[in-house]
Design an enzyme around this catalytic site. Structure first.
Site, PDB file in Angstrom:
ATOM      1  N   ASP A   1      42.710 -16.010  42.017  1.00  0.00           N
ATOM      2  CA  ASP A   1      42.958 -14.631  41.606  1.00  0.00           C
ATOM      3  C   ASP A   1      43.291 -13.785  42.829  1.00  0.00           C
ATOM      4  O   ASP A   1      42.517 -13.726  43.787  1.00  0.00           O
ATOM      5  CB  ASP A   1      41.694 -14.096  40.921  1.00  0.00           C
ATOM      6  CG  ASP A   1      41.702 -12.585  40.774  1.00  0.00           C
ATOM      7  OD1 ASP A   1      42.434 -12.091  39.909  1.00  0.00           O
ATOM      8  OD2 ASP A   1      40.968 -11.902  41.524  1.00  0.00           O
TER       9      ASP A   1
ATOM     10  N   TYR B   1      44.508  -6.356  46.994  1.00  0.00           N
ATOM     11  CA  TYR B   1      43.544  -7.129  47.778  1.00  0.00           C
ATOM     12  C   TYR B   1      44.071  -7.479  49.168  1.00  0.00           C
ATOM     13  O   TYR B   1      43.293  -7.812  50.057  1.00  0.00           O
ATOM     14  CB  TYR B   1      43.165  -8.430  47.076  1.00  0.00           C
ATOM     15  CG  TYR B   1      42.595  -8.305  45.695  1.00  0.00           C
ATOM     16  CD1 TYR B   1      42.110  -7.086  45.209  1.00  0.00           C
ATOM     17  CD2 TYR B   1      42.543  -9.410  44.862  1.00  0.00           C
ATOM     18  CE1 TYR B   1      41.607  -6.991  43.928  1.00  0.00           C
ATOM     19  CE2 TYR B   1      42.027  -9.319  43.581  1.00  0.00           C
ATOM     20  CZ  TYR B   1      41.566  -8.108  43.117  1.00  0.00           C
ATOM     21  OH  TYR B   1      41.067  -8.026  41.845  1.00  0.00           O
TER      22      TYR B   1
ATOM     23  N   LYS C   1      48.443  -9.318  40.789  1.00  0.00           N
ATOM     24  CA  LYS C   1      48.504  -8.097  39.999  1.00  0.00           C
ATOM     25  C   LYS C   1      49.293  -7.015  40.735  1.00  0.00           C
ATOM     26  O   LYS C   1      49.280  -6.972  41.970  1.00  0.00           O
ATOM     27  CB  LYS C   1      47.072  -7.591  39.726  1.00  0.00           C
ATOM     28  CG  LYS C   1      46.194  -8.571  38.972  1.00  0.00           C
ATOM     29  CD  LYS C   1      44.793  -8.036  38.732  1.00  0.00           C
ATOM     30  CE  LYS C   1      43.847  -8.285  39.895  1.00  0.00           C
ATOM     31  NZ  LYS C   1      43.534  -9.706  40.104  1.00  0.00           N
TER      32      LYS C   1
ATOM     33  N   HIS D   1      47.224  -4.095  36.992  1.00  0.00           N
ATOM     34  CA  HIS D   1      45.874  -4.046  37.563  1.00  0.00           C
ATOM     35  C   HIS D   1      44.999  -2.946  36.946  1.00  0.00           C
ATOM     36  O   HIS D   1      43.780  -3.095  36.852  1.00  0.00           O
ATOM     37  CB  HIS D   1      45.979  -3.806  39.075  1.00  0.00           C
ATOM     38  CG  HIS D   1      44.786  -4.254  39.840  1.00  0.00           C
ATOM     39  ND1 HIS D   1      44.842  -4.655  41.148  1.00  0.00           N
ATOM     40  CD2 HIS D   1      43.474  -4.365  39.501  1.00  0.00           C
ATOM     41  CE1 HIS D   1      43.642  -4.999  41.572  1.00  0.00           C
ATOM     42  NE2 HIS D   1      42.787  -4.816  40.601  1.00  0.00           N
TER      43      HIS D   1
END
Length: 294
Positions: A47, A52, A77, A110
């Site tokens: 993921d 991130y 995302k 997201h």
């Protein structure tokens, strides 16, 4: 489910391993080494997200692993500043470049809203973004599409107007924040609920010391983390734990040789709210941190 590589069959027919590995904050320290350890521990579903800032290290680790790309499920995302028809397509191209890949298995919106203000036209923006994601599937750049942090009313907007249904919805889910209504809505509409922060929001031991979890950990002779993950798996929720040590990665996967009783599942489902992130998709919009190396 008997191992972390056993799979859910999504509503588009794609297979998704029943436990994934979260890359959030793995950029701190040697992120590539952490991901390589996760691969060695047997994880094949990873993921990520543009937010991130881990796509580069994830792509590098996949290449260095020596395993074929087809053995992995890679999910990423787009963030709130990447929403919209044209922006979503550009966002995927940027993610693919960082991942050094020509497709992703799962691409997700997201967050359902950009501002959280009363006059925000979030429904139209979500649908515009979703149309771009559907076309990315048509183009072969994405195998499946989904949502993250979408509550039932956000999902219904998509479901009432889409050509391709979301296959998953990623939510903060753990004992103490199990969002039963959202999970029930997902499962009623053949959308697999996926849990971020499955061990509680904060760190790898965020729920350590909780009285209910401590009692169950003693009863089953398991760690609190294993109780949390087993709880989610038994409820048909796909957890995405993260771990910095190989030992924790392996332990997080060792949850298939015991079963929580029905009474204990209800006890955990009815736990008082604890370790909630505190950000609500309709009201509080988190900000993106910039990284000059991303």
């Amino acid at each position: 489910m008997k191992s972390i590589q056993d799979c859910y069959t999504l509503n588009n027919g794609m297979k998704l391993p029943c436990i994934g590995f979260g890359t959030y904050q793995t950029i701190n320290g040697d992120g590539k080494a952490v991901i390589l350890d996760a691969i060695r521990a047997g994880y094949r579903f990873f993921d990520a997200a543009s937010l991130y800032e881990t796509e580069r290290v994830l792509g590098a680790a996949i290449k260095e692993s020596g395993l074929p790309r087809s053995e992995f499920i890679i999910e990423t995302k787009l963030w709130i500043d990447e929403m919209g028809y044209d922006n979503a397509k550009k966002a995927l191209e940027a993610s693919l470049e960082r991942l050094q890949m020509d497709y992703v298995d799962l691409y997700m919106i997201h967050w359902p809203r950009q501002t959280g203000t009363d006059d925000e036209n979030w429904k139209e923006l979500d649908l515009e973004t979703w149309r771009a994601l559907e076309e990315l599937v048509d183009a072969g750049k994405v195998r499946a599409i989904g949502c993250s942090n979408f509550l039932p009313h956000h999902l219904k907007n998509i479901l009432d107007n889409c050509r391709l249904k979301p296959v998953v919805d990623q939510l903060e889910l753990h004992p103490g924040y199990s969002q039963e209504a959202a999970v029930a809505f997902c499962q009623a509409n053949d959308i697999v609920p996926m849990a971020w922060s499955p061990l509680g929001r904060g760190n790898e031991n965020a729920l350590a010391g909780n009285a209910i979890l401590s009692r169950l950990a003693k009863k089953y002779d398991r760690s609190i983390a294993q109780i949390c993950l087993r709880f989610l798996v038994q409820k048909g929720i796909l957890p995405i734990p993260k771990a910095s040590s190989y030992e924790h990665m392996v332990a997080n996967a060792e949850i298939f040789d015991f079963t929580l009783s029905e009474d204990d599942l209800w006890m955990l489902s009815c736990m008082p709210q604890t370790t909630w992130l505190g950000e609500h998709p309709d009201f509080v919009i988190p900000t993106k941190k910039s990284n000059p190396n991303q």
